[in-house]
Enzyme design. Structure first.
Site, PDB file in Angstrom:
ATOM      1  N   ASP A   1      38.066  40.451  48.517  1.00 52.78           N
ATOM      2  CA  ASP A   1      36.781  40.569  47.786  1.00 52.78           C
ATOM      3  C   ASP A   1      36.049  41.828  48.171  1.00 52.78           C
ATOM      4  O   ASP A   1      36.508  41.916  49.871  1.00 52.78           O
ATOM      5  CB  ASP A   1      35.995  39.424  48.424  1.00 52.78           C
TER       6      ASP A   1
ATOM      7  N   CYS B   1      35.114  30.675  40.386  1.00 60.75           N
ATOM      8  CA  CYS B   1      34.144  30.341  41.668  1.00 60.75           C
ATOM      9  C   CYS B   1      33.293  30.471  40.863  1.00 60.75           C
ATOM     10  O   CYS B   1      32.444  30.475  40.327  1.00 60.75           O
ATOM     11  CB  CYS B   1      34.607  31.229  42.358  1.00 60.75           C
TER      12      CYS B   1
END
Ligand SMILES: O=C(O)c1ccccc1NCC(=O)[C@H](O)[C@H](O)COP(=O)(O)O
Length: 206
Positions: A123, A7
């Site tokens: 997350d 990412c």
């Protein structure tokens, strides 16, 4: 096999490092962040990559029309919603979605699965940040999801801990940003090492 999403990709060089070391997907952040990429840059990079890698756009509480416009313009395969978007928002979008959860307490299946999405990403909840904190969370809090083939584990993963994470959580995919950076930029050697550790761990996971 555990899939890997790298990412916070901002350049073609970093996208190619992810591709060449065997990542499944890249994430491009369109939300306010030091990793934010301009729409024109993402469109150019993604045109070059074609269908050799999955392209995921990361958004935080963005207008549905804007997400749809960027997804079309950048030929995104998936959109990752990292804010407080609702199940209704997801339905309105008509696009394959990864719904991110910032994990603070034990998550229950019913709450999470209210979202009809392609996958769920777990997350770390970090004060003042929507993502990309570089910090892990207590994986026990998602134990109801261990082994589910529609979950992506994120938050503070790196070459030192991704093996243990895979063996314990057995997710569909792992997502990394800070853990493959050096001085705030993506680092090809760190991406390579991370990929090696994922492959190593996969030998122990059926
Ligand atoms: O990475 C960012 O800066 C970011 C900003 C706003 C929303 C989401 C963001 N990142 C999303 C990701 O998928 C990250 O890879 C994930 O949060 C894990 O990051 P890290 O702990 O740094 O590996």
């Amino acid at each position: 096999m555990t899939l890997v999403k790298i990412c916070g990709i901002k350049t073609l060089k970093d996208a190619l490092a992810a591709l060449n070391y065997g990542a499944w997907a890249i994430g491009e952040v369109f939300a306010p962040s030091r990793r934010r990429i301009e729409v024109e840059d993402a469109a150019r990079i993604n045109r070059y990559l074609g269908d050799r890698i999955v392209k995921v756009g990361v958004f935080v509480d963005e207008k549905v029309e804007e997400v749809a416009y960027i997804a079309r313009t950048c030929k995104l395969d998936l959109v990752q919603l990292h804010g407080n978007e609702s199940p209704e928002y997801v339905e309105e979008l008509h696009y394959p979605v990864i719904k991110a959860w910032r994990v603070e307490k034990r998550l229950c299946r019913e709450d999470v699965r209210k979202f009809k999405v392609w996958a769920y990403l777990f997350d770390t909840a970090a004060y003042g940040l929507k993502g990309g904190s570089g910090r892990t969370f207590d994986w026990n809090l998602i134990r109801d999801f261990y082994g589910s083939r529609d979950i992506i584990l994120a938050g503070g993963l790196n070459a030192a801990n991704v093996g243990e994470a895979i063996k314990r959580v057995k997710p569909l995919a792992v997502d990394v940003s800070s853990g493959v950076e050096q001085a705030g930029e993506k680092d090809a050697a760190k991406i390579k090492l991370f990929m090696e550790k994922v492959k190593e761990a996969d030998r122990y996971v059926s």
